[in-house]
Design a protein around this motif. Structure first.
Motif, mmCIF file in Angstrom:
data_model
loop_
_atom_site.group_PDB
_atom_site.id
_atom_site.type_symbol
_atom_site.label_atom_id
_atom_site.label_comp_id
_atom_site.label_asym_id
_atom_site.label_seq_id
_atom_site.Cartn_x
_atom_site.Cartn_y
_atom_site.Cartn_z
ATOM 1 N N MET A 27 -40.522 -61.312 -40.894
ATOM 2 C CA MET A 27 -39.257 -61.200 -40.174
ATOM 3 C C MET A 27 -38.115 -61.581 -41.092
ATOM 4 S SD MET A 27 -37.839 -63.181 -36.799
ATOM 5 C CE MET A 27 -38.729 -62.182 -35.617
ATOM 6 N N LEU A 28 -37.058 -60.777 -41.050
ATOM 7 C CA LEU A 28 -35.821 -61.073 -41.744
ATOM 8 C C LEU A 28 -34.866 -61.714 -40.745
ATOM 9 C CD1 LEU A 28 -33.772 -60.807 -44.088
ATOM 10 C CD2 LEU A 28 -33.306 -58.479 -43.254
ATOM 11 N N VAL A 29 -34.472 -62.939 -41.023
ATOM 12 C CA VAL A 29 -33.500 -63.654 -40.194
ATOM 13 C C VAL A 29 -32.171 -63.549 -40.934
ATOM 14 C CG1 VAL A 29 -32.912 -65.826 -39.061
ATOM 15 C CG2 VAL A 29 -35.328 -65.210 -39.418
ATOM 16 N N LEU A 73 -39.311 -54.374 -41.942
ATOM 17 C CA LEU A 73 -39.285 -55.762 -41.485
ATOM 18 C C LEU A 73 -38.892 -55.866 -40.027
ATOM 19 C CD1 LEU A 73 -37.359 -57.275 -44.526
ATOM 20 C CD2 LEU A 73 -39.823 -57.379 -44.106
ATOM 21 N N LEU A 74 -39.443 -56.848 -39.367
ATOM 22 C CA LEU A 74 -38.936 -57.265 -38.074
ATOM 23 C C LEU A 74 -37.639 -58.007 -38.380
ATOM 24 C CD1 LEU A 74 -39.841 -57.197 -35.124
ATOM 25 C CD2 LEU A 74 -40.919 -59.414 -35.483
ATOM 26 N N VAL A 75 -36.600 -57.819 -37.584
ATOM 27 C CA VAL A 75 -35.285 -58.375 -37.894
ATOM 28 C C VAL A 75 -34.720 -59.113 -36.691
ATOM 29 C CG1 VAL A 75 -32.925 -57.790 -38.604
ATOM 30 C CG2 VAL A 75 -34.846 -56.468 -39.505
ATOM 31 N N HIS A 79 -26.393 -62.995 -33.432
ATOM 32 C CA HIS A 79 -25.600 -62.410 -32.350
ATOM 33 C C HIS A 79 -26.164 -61.087 -31.861
ATOM 34 C CE1 HIS A 79 -22.675 -65.474 -33.370
ATOM 35 N NE2 HIS A 79 -22.725 -65.063 -34.627
ATOM 36 N N TYR A 80 -27.477 -60.905 -31.922
ATOM 37 C CA TYR A 80 -28.089 -59.649 -31.518
ATOM 38 C C TYR A 80 -28.338 -59.655 -30.009
ATOM 39 C CZ TYR A 80 -29.087 -58.766 -36.472
ATOM 40 O OH TYR A 80 -29.001 -58.547 -37.816
ATOM 41 N N PRO A 81 -28.230 -58.498 -29.369
ATOM 42 C CA PRO A 81 -28.468 -58.441 -27.926
ATOM 43 C C PRO A 81 -29.952 -58.632 -27.590
ATOM 44 C CG PRO A 81 -28.138 -56.236 -28.796
ATOM 45 C CD PRO A 81 -27.885 -57.194 -29.927
ATOM 46 N N PHE A 82 -30.220 -59.009 -26.372
ATOM 47 C CA PHE A 82 -31.589 -59.214 -25.894
ATOM 48 C C PHE A 82 -32.433 -57.989 -26.202
ATOM 49 C CE2 PHE A 82 -34.967 -59.004 -22.784
ATOM 50 C CZ PHE A 82 -35.479 -60.273 -22.856
ATOM 51 N N PRO A 83 -33.623 -58.132 -26.703
ATOM 52 C CA PRO A 83 -34.368 -59.367 -26.899
ATOM 53 C C PRO A 83 -34.062 -60.083 -28.214
ATOM 54 C CG PRO A 83 -35.780 -57.528 -27.452
ATOM 55 C CD PRO A 83 -34.461 -56.957 -26.997
ATOM 56 N N GLY A 84 -33.139 -59.558 -28.988
ATOM 57 C CA GLY A 84 -32.707 -60.229 -30.211
ATOM 58 C C GLY A 84 -33.594 -60.008 -31.416
ATOM 59 N N VAL A 85 -34.637 -59.220 -31.239
ATOM 60 C CA VAL A 85 -35.596 -58.930 -32.307
ATOM 61 C C VAL A 85 -35.850 -57.430 -32.298
ATOM 62 C CG1 VAL A 85 -37.959 -59.315 -33.119
ATOM 63 C CG2 VAL A 85 -36.686 -61.179 -32.052
ATOM 64 N N GLY A 86 -35.949 -56.833 -33.478
ATOM 65 C CA GLY A 86 -36.218 -55.405 -33.528
ATOM 66 C C GLY A 86 -36.392 -54.918 -34.947
ATOM 67 N N HIS A 87 -36.170 -53.638 -35.127
ATOM 68 C CA HIS A 87 -36.298 -53.001 -36.427
ATOM 69 C C HIS A 87 -35.030 -52.210 -36.737
ATOM 70 C CE1 HIS A 87 -40.534 -53.803 -35.487
ATOM 71 N NE2 HIS A 87 -40.653 -53.924 -36.793
ATOM 72 N N VAL A 88 -34.905 -51.809 -37.988
ATOM 73 C CA VAL A 88 -33.757 -51.040 -38.447
ATOM 74 C C VAL A 88 -34.262 -49.702 -38.969
ATOM 75 C CG1 VAL A 88 -31.816 -50.985 -40.046
ATOM 76 C CG2 VAL A 88 -32.565 -53.166 -39.088
ATOM 77 N N ARG A 96 -29.622 -47.699 -37.587
ATOM 78 C CA ARG A 96 -29.700 -47.835 -36.136
ATOM 79 C C ARG A 96 -30.612 -48.994 -35.803
ATOM 80 N NH1 ARG A 96 -33.085 -44.928 -32.444
ATOM 81 N NH2 ARG A 96 -33.656 -43.610 -34.194
ATOM 82 N N TRP A 97 -30.218 -49.762 -34.803
ATOM 83 C CA TRP A 97 -30.982 -50.903 -34.305
ATOM 84 C C TRP A 97 -31.984 -50.409 -33.273
ATOM 85 C CZ3 TRP A 97 -32.513 -55.590 -35.052
ATOM 86 C CH2 TRP A 97 -32.888 -56.419 -33.998
ATOM 87 N N LEU A 98 -33.245 -50.777 -33.432
ATOM 88 C CA LEU A 98 -34.293 -50.467 -32.461
ATOM 89 C C LEU A 98 -34.846 -51.776 -31.923
ATOM 90 C CD1 LEU A 98 -36.290 -47.702 -34.354
ATOM 91 C CD2 LEU A 98 -34.698 -47.397 -32.466
ATOM 92 N N PRO A 99 -34.409 -52.184 -30.719
ATOM 93 C CA PRO A 99 -34.912 -53.445 -30.190
ATOM 94 C C PRO A 99 -36.416 -53.389 -29.960
ATOM 95 C CG PRO A 99 -33.479 -52.343 -28.597
ATOM 96 C CD PRO A 99 -33.510 -51.501 -29.826
#
Length: 108
Positions: A27-29, A73-75, A79-88, A96-99
């Motif tokens: 995961m990339l934080v 990577l999981l990212v 300040h990401y919207p719920f669920p706050g974890v996803g891929h790019v 594009r953000w893919l939650p």
């Protein structure tokens, strides 16, 4: 790997992001290096008013987004919207953000 600190300058002096690995997943934080999934992902070349060094912030954003897509990577970020974890996903010059799917396990 465990965890690795990444120098991600631009937002604030000394800003860092983290790579955290466990169970075969990394995961990339991003911290605040990618503070807004809309502007930062759709227009990574835009200079953000809240970045301390705007030119370096652009380079950092592009680098993080490229790494996230290339390494799958999981990212997550602050300040990401719920669920706050996803891929790019890369789409042309944008991203594009893919939650991630949220799974609610009532058993635990």
């Amino acid at each position: 790997m465990g965890s690795v600190a990444l120098d991600t300058p631009g937002h604030t002096p000394g800003h860092m992001s983290m790579l955290v690995a466990s169970g075969g997943v990394t995961m990339l934080v991003t911290g605040d290096a990618l503070a807004n999934i809309h502007f930062a992902f759709d227009h990574p070349d835009w200079q953000m008013i809240w970045d301390h060094d705007r030119e370096i912030g652009v380079k950092t954003r592009k680098s993080l987004l490229d790494r996230a897509t290339h390494d799958r990577l999981l990212v997550t970020g602050y300040h990401y919207p719920f669920p706050g974890v996803g891929h790019v996903v890369k789409e042309g010059d944008c991203f594009r953000w893919l939650p991630a799917d949220w799974v609610w396990d009532r058993e635990t």
